[in-house]
Design a protein around this motif. Structure first.
Motif, PDB file in Angstrom:
ATOM      1  N   GLU A   1      50.616  40.146  41.127  1.00 34.16           N
ATOM      2  CA  GLU A   1      49.563  40.544  40.189  1.00 34.16           C
ATOM      3  C   GLU A   1      48.287  39.738  40.397  1.00 34.16           C
ATOM      4  O   GLU A   1      47.188  40.272  40.291  1.00 34.16           O
ATOM      5  N   GLU A   2      48.426  38.447  40.735  1.00 33.51           N
ATOM      6  CA  GLU A   2      47.242  37.620  40.964  1.00 33.51           C
ATOM      7  C   GLU A   2      46.423  38.128  42.141  1.00 33.51           C
ATOM      8  O   GLU A   2      45.201  38.090  42.127  1.00 33.51           O
ATOM      9  N   GLU A   3      47.111  38.613  43.179  1.00 33.55           N
ATOM     10  CA  GLU A   3      46.417  39.130  44.350  1.00 33.55           C
ATOM     11  C   GLU A   3      45.630  40.389  43.993  1.00 33.55           C
ATOM     12  O   GLU A   3      44.511  40.590  44.461  1.00 33.55           O
ATOM     13  N   VAL A   4      46.215  41.222  43.138  1.00 31.19           N
ATOM     14  CA  VAL A   4      45.533  42.437  42.706  1.00 31.19           C
ATOM     15  C   VAL A   4      44.305  42.067  41.892  1.00 31.19           C
ATOM     16  O   VAL A   4      43.224  42.619  42.091  1.00 31.19           O
ATOM     17  N   GLN A   5      44.433  41.126  40.962  1.00 33.90           N
ATOM     18  CA  GLN A   5      43.305  40.709  40.144  1.00 33.90           C
ATOM     19  C   GLN A   5      42.196  40.123  41.016  1.00 33.90           C
ATOM     20  O   GLN A   5      41.020  40.374  40.769  1.00 33.90           O
TER      21      GLN A   5
ATOM     22  N   SER B   1      32.776  41.868  42.392  1.00 34.48           N
ATOM     23  CA  SER B   1      32.208  43.176  42.757  1.00 34.48           C
ATOM     24  C   SER B   1      33.061  43.784  43.863  1.00 34.48           C
ATOM     25  O   SER B   1      32.729  43.699  45.048  1.00 34.48           O
ATOM     26  N   PRO B   2      34.186  44.412  43.484  1.00 37.19           N
ATOM     27  CA  PRO B   2      35.089  44.948  44.501  1.00 37.19           C
ATOM     28  C   PRO B   2      34.518  46.168  45.215  1.00 37.19           C
ATOM     29  O   PRO B   2      33.691  46.900  44.658  1.00 37.19           O
TER      30      PRO B   2
ATOM     31  N   TYR C   1      30.278  49.307  46.525  1.00 38.11           N
ATOM     32  CA  TYR C   1      30.975  48.347  45.672  1.00 38.11           C
ATOM     33  C   TYR C   1      30.658  48.650  44.215  1.00 38.11           C
ATOM     34  O   TYR C   1      29.729  49.402  43.900  1.00 38.11           O
ATOM     35  N   PHE C   2      31.463  48.088  43.309  1.00 35.69           N
ATOM     36  CA  PHE C   2      31.233  48.216  41.881  1.00 35.69           C
ATOM     37  C   PHE C   2      30.847  46.859  41.311  1.00 35.69           C
ATOM     38  O   PHE C   2      31.458  45.846  41.645  1.00 35.69           O
ATOM     39  N   LEU C   3      29.863  46.844  40.440  1.00 27.45           N
ATOM     40  CA  LEU C   3      29.478  45.638  39.724  1.00 27.45           C
ATOM     41  C   LEU C   3      30.489  45.372  38.608  1.00 27.45           C
ATOM     42  O   LEU C   3      31.204  46.290  38.176  1.00 27.45           O
TER      43      LEU C   3
END
Length: 82
Positions: A5-9, A15-16, A64-66
């Motif tokens: 889960e940490e890797e996903v977060q 800004s992914p 990307y998203f802000l």
């Protein structure tokens, strides 16, 4: 392969990239198909699209998203991995 889960977060924080977010929302689709599906979901939900544009400064051409845009996406689409 198990993703923690940490890797996903970490992947979704800051800004992914749009493709990373799309792959989390649309599991099982290829990268481009997931991006297309996310773009379609935004385009077809007028309230989501309006809020992204007015409060999130959304530009469909950005890759990307802000953080504010991620907050709005979560509000309308839920958490990406749920």
């Amino acid at each position: 392969m198990v993703i923690k889960e940490e890797e996903v977060q970490d992947e979704l924080s800051g800004s992914p990239k749009k493709k990373v977010v799309a792959m989390h929302y649309f599991k099982g689709l290829g990268e481009q198909a997931a991006v297309n599906a996310l773009s379609r979901a935004i385009r077809e939900d007028s309230k989501l699209k309006e809020e992204l544009e007015t409060k999130g400064h959304y530009n469909k051409c950005k890759h990307y998203f802000l953080p504010k845009q991620m907050e709005i996406l979560r509000k309308y689409l839920g958490d990406p991995d749920n």
